[in-house]
Design a protein around this motif. Structure first.
Motif, PDB file in Angstrom:
ATOM      1  N   LEU A 180       0.622  -1.070   0.111  1.00  0.00           N
ATOM      2  CA  LEU A 180       0.014   0.026   0.002  1.00  0.00           C
ATOM      3  C   LEU A 180       0.885   1.157   0.070  1.00  0.00           C
ATOM      4  N   VAL A 181       2.092   1.171   0.710  1.00  0.00           N
ATOM      5  CA  VAL A 181       2.861   2.597   0.780  1.00  0.00           C
ATOM      6  C   VAL A 181       3.242   2.764  -0.453  1.00  0.00           C
ATOM      7  N   GLU A 182       4.035   1.435  -1.103  1.00  0.00           N
ATOM      8  CA  GLU A 182       4.697   1.730  -2.307  1.00  0.00           C
ATOM      9  C   GLU A 182       3.580   2.153  -3.455  1.00  0.00           C
ATOM     10  N   MET A 183       2.531   1.897  -3.413  1.00  0.00           N
ATOM     11  CA  MET A 183       1.385   2.433  -4.360  1.00  0.00           C
ATOM     12  C   MET A 183       1.155   4.064  -4.150  1.00  0.00           C
ATOM     13  N   LEU A 184       1.449   4.339  -2.865  1.00  0.00           N
ATOM     14  CA  LEU A 184       1.068   5.621  -2.464  1.00  0.00           C
ATOM     15  C   LEU A 184       2.440   6.481  -2.874  1.00  0.00           C
ATOM     16  N   ALA A 185       3.610   5.833  -2.615  1.00  0.00           N
ATOM     17  CA  ALA A 185       4.839   6.506  -3.298  1.00  0.00           C
ATOM     18  C   ALA A 185       4.610   6.730  -4.822  1.00  0.00           C
ATOM     19  N   VAL A 186       4.122   5.814  -5.606  1.00  0.00           N
ATOM     20  CA  VAL A 186       3.923   6.007  -6.883  1.00  0.00           C
ATOM     21  C   VAL A 186       3.062   7.086  -7.170  1.00  0.00           C
ATOM     22  N   ALA A 187       2.050   7.152  -6.321  1.00  0.00           N
ATOM     23  CA  ALA A 187       0.974   8.109  -6.722  1.00  0.00           C
ATOM     24  C   ALA A 187       1.398   9.529  -6.263  1.00  0.00           C
ATOM     25  N   ARG A 188       2.253   9.590  -5.476  1.00  0.00           N
ATOM     26  CA  ARG A 188       2.977  11.161  -4.936  1.00  0.00           C
ATOM     27  C   ARG A 188       4.252  11.187  -5.351  1.00  0.00           C
ATOM     28  N   SER A 189       4.887  10.368  -5.943  1.00  0.00           N
ATOM     29  CA  SER A 189       6.292  10.524  -6.575  1.00  0.00           C
ATOM     30  C   SER A 189       7.167  10.749  -5.275  1.00  0.00           C
ATOM     31  N   SER A 190       6.998   9.893  -4.252  1.00  0.00           N
ATOM     32  CA  SER A 190       7.610  10.290  -2.997  1.00  0.00           C
ATOM     33  C   SER A 190       8.712   9.132  -2.818  1.00  0.00           C
ATOM     34  N   ALA A 229      10.455   3.792   3.006  1.00  0.00           N
ATOM     35  CA  ALA A 229       9.724   3.114   4.011  1.00  0.00           C
ATOM     36  C   ALA A 229       9.182   1.763   3.561  1.00  0.00           C
ATOM     37  N   ALA A 230       8.560   1.652   2.181  1.00  0.00           N
ATOM     38  CA  ALA A 230       8.074   0.502   1.738  1.00  0.00           C
ATOM     39  C   ALA A 230       9.279  -0.632   1.667  1.00  0.00           C
ATOM     40  N   ASN A 231      10.547  -0.049   1.369  1.00  0.00           N
ATOM     41  CA  ASN A 231      11.586  -0.916   1.274  1.00  0.00           C
ATOM     42  C   ASN A 231      11.978  -1.546   2.741  1.00  0.00           C
ATOM     43  N   VAL A 232      11.996  -0.724   3.520  1.00  0.00           N
ATOM     44  CA  VAL A 232      12.194  -1.303   5.089  1.00  0.00           C
ATOM     45  C   VAL A 232      11.181  -2.214   5.474  1.00  0.00           C
ATOM     46  N   MET A 233       9.828  -1.974   5.224  1.00  0.00           N
ATOM     47  CA  MET A 233       8.790  -2.650   5.616  1.00  0.00           C
ATOM     48  C   MET A 233       9.050  -4.172   4.868  1.00  0.00           C
ATOM     49  N   THR A 234       9.361  -4.109   3.803  1.00  0.00           N
ATOM     50  CA  THR A 234       9.577  -5.217   2.719  1.00  0.00           C
ATOM     51  C   THR A 234      10.397  -6.113   3.335  1.00  0.00           C
ATOM     52  N   LEU A 285      14.888  -7.750  -2.306  1.00  0.00           N
ATOM     53  CA  LEU A 285      15.886  -7.395  -3.155  1.00  0.00           C
ATOM     54  C   LEU A 285      15.742  -6.772  -4.328  1.00  0.00           C
ATOM     55  N   LEU A 286      14.471  -7.057  -4.897  1.00  0.00           N
ATOM     56  CA  LEU A 286      14.273  -5.967  -6.011  1.00  0.00           C
ATOM     57  C   LEU A 286      13.710  -4.508  -5.534  1.00  0.00           C
ATOM     58  N   ALA A 287      13.562  -4.539  -4.445  1.00  0.00           N
ATOM     59  CA  ALA A 287      13.151  -3.145  -3.574  1.00  0.00           C
ATOM     60  C   ALA A 287      14.289  -2.012  -3.739  1.00  0.00           C
ATOM     61  N   PHE A 288      15.600  -2.775  -3.802  1.00  0.00           N
ATOM     62  CA  PHE A 288      16.773  -1.691  -3.808  1.00  0.00           C
ATOM     63  C   PHE A 288      17.342  -1.459  -5.498  1.00  0.00           C
ATOM     64  N   ARG A 289      16.597  -2.008  -6.276  1.00  0.00           N
ATOM     65  CA  ARG A 289      16.985  -1.630  -7.745  1.00  0.00           C
ATOM     66  C   ARG A 289      16.369  -0.259  -8.199  1.00  0.00           C
ATOM     67  N   ALA A 290      17.212  -0.051  -9.275  1.00  0.00           N
ATOM     68  CA  ALA A 290      16.876   1.581  -9.495  1.00  0.00           C
ATOM     69  C   ALA A 290      15.269   1.454 -10.383  1.00  0.00           C
ATOM     70  N   ASP A 291      15.247   0.561 -10.920  1.00  0.00           N
ATOM     71  CA  ASP A 291      13.932   0.416 -11.833  1.00  0.00           C
ATOM     72  C   ASP A 291      12.815  -0.755 -10.840  1.00  0.00           C
ATOM     73  N   ALA A 334       9.778  -4.221 -11.366  1.00  0.00           N
ATOM     74  CA  ALA A 334       9.557  -5.657 -10.834  1.00  0.00           C
ATOM     75  C   ALA A 334       8.942  -5.598  -9.663  1.00  0.00           C
ATOM     76  N   PHE A 335       9.482  -5.005  -8.624  1.00  0.00           N
ATOM     77  CA  PHE A 335       9.316  -4.993  -7.127  1.00  0.00           C
ATOM     78  C   PHE A 335       7.989  -4.688  -6.919  1.00  0.00           C
ATOM     79  N   ARG A 336       7.198  -3.564  -7.562  1.00  0.00           N
ATOM     80  CA  ARG A 336       5.831  -3.442  -7.690  1.00  0.00           C
ATOM     81  C   ARG A 336       4.995  -4.381  -7.735  1.00  0.00           C
ATOM     82  N   ILE A 337       5.367  -5.210  -8.780  1.00  0.00           N
ATOM     83  CA  ILE A 337       4.422  -6.347  -9.365  1.00  0.00           C
ATOM     84  C   ILE A 337       4.450  -7.381  -8.267  1.00  0.00           C
ATOM     85  N   VAL A 338       5.709  -7.714  -7.876  1.00  0.00           N
ATOM     86  CA  VAL A 338       5.921  -8.769  -6.830  1.00  0.00           C
ATOM     87  C   VAL A 338       5.116  -8.593  -5.415  1.00  0.00           C
ATOM     88  N   ILE A 339       5.443  -7.323  -5.135  1.00  0.00           N
ATOM     89  CA  ILE A 339       4.875  -7.080  -3.507  1.00  0.00           C
ATOM     90  C   ILE A 339       3.478  -6.730  -3.517  1.00  0.00           C
TER      91      ILE A 339
END
Length: 208
Positions: free
Chosen positions: A98-108, A114-119, A166-172, A175-180
């Motif tokens: 949910l936080v990752e989706m919010l990060a995408v919506a707000r470009s934050s 925060a999503a990385n830490v929780m993941t 692991l995917l959460a720390f890639r520049a792109d 893939a992380f968003r799909i998996v999470i």
């Protein structure tokens, strides 16, 4: 960061594997000794009932039991820790999605961090929960359809969650968003199956 994560995960798996050794070899136990749902317990037989012959048709019907309890003859506390270890990874990974989706919506960027830490925390918790799930049952592959879905979905999540970390720390982050998101959806189903095993079929009264 990736190398440190690998080392921490390997150390954690090694420690839990060592602790699990006394509990995994307990074949021959009967699975399915869950508590009957509240209100379905058979009344205690009175002294009058026990003295005389039972009348035809007076036998108390057996209450169906869920596949939630696979008692270990070892009596180890490790076999009882699975229910206590599932809540944090479920919450962390769903909220991470949910936080990752919010990060995408707000470009934050802070929200993405925060999503990385929780993941990462949720991935560690998912591995622990799955290991304790296998310790709980031992090397046992019985049970009904709900048990099989719960067992193998949980095992899959224990593999998918570290991959997401692991995917959460890639520049792109595509893939992380799909998996999470897939992990979050699977966790909803996994939680339902776990509750079915613990509380009995149809515990939500939804007819599914």
């Amino acid at each position: 960061m990736t190398r440190l994560f690998h080392r921490m995960a390997a150390t954690l798996v090694l420690i839990l594997a060592i602790l699990a050794q006394p509990a995994v070899a307990h074949g021959g136990e009967k699975h399915g000794a869950a508590k009957a749902p509240v209100g379905t317990e058979a009344p205690a037989a009175s002294a009058q009932d026990s003295d005389g012959p039972a009348s035809p048709g007076s036998e108390t019907p057996e209450v169906p039991r869920a596949d939630s309890e696979h008692a270990s003859s070892s009596g180890s506390v490790l076999t009882r820790l699975h229910p206590a270890t599932v809540h944090f990874p479920i919450a962390l990974l769903i909220v991470a999605a949910l936080v990752e989706m919010l990060a995408v919506a707000r470009s934050s960027a802070p929200l993405a961090q925060a999503a990385n830490v929780m993941t990462v925390a949720g991935a560690a918790g998912a591995v622990i929960a799955a290991l304790f799930g296998w310790i709980h049952t031992g090397i046992w592959f019985g049970g009904g359809a709900t048990m099989h879905w719960h067992r193998w979905t949980g095992t899959g999540l224990a593999l998918a969650a570290p991959l997401a970390a692991l995917l959460a720390f890639r520049a792109d982050r595509g893939a992380f968003r799909i998996v999470i998101v897939l992990i979050a959806a699977a966790l909803v189903a996994q939680g339902y199956w776990g509750a079915e095993l613990a509380q009995g079929p149809g515990h939500l009264g939804l007819g599914i």
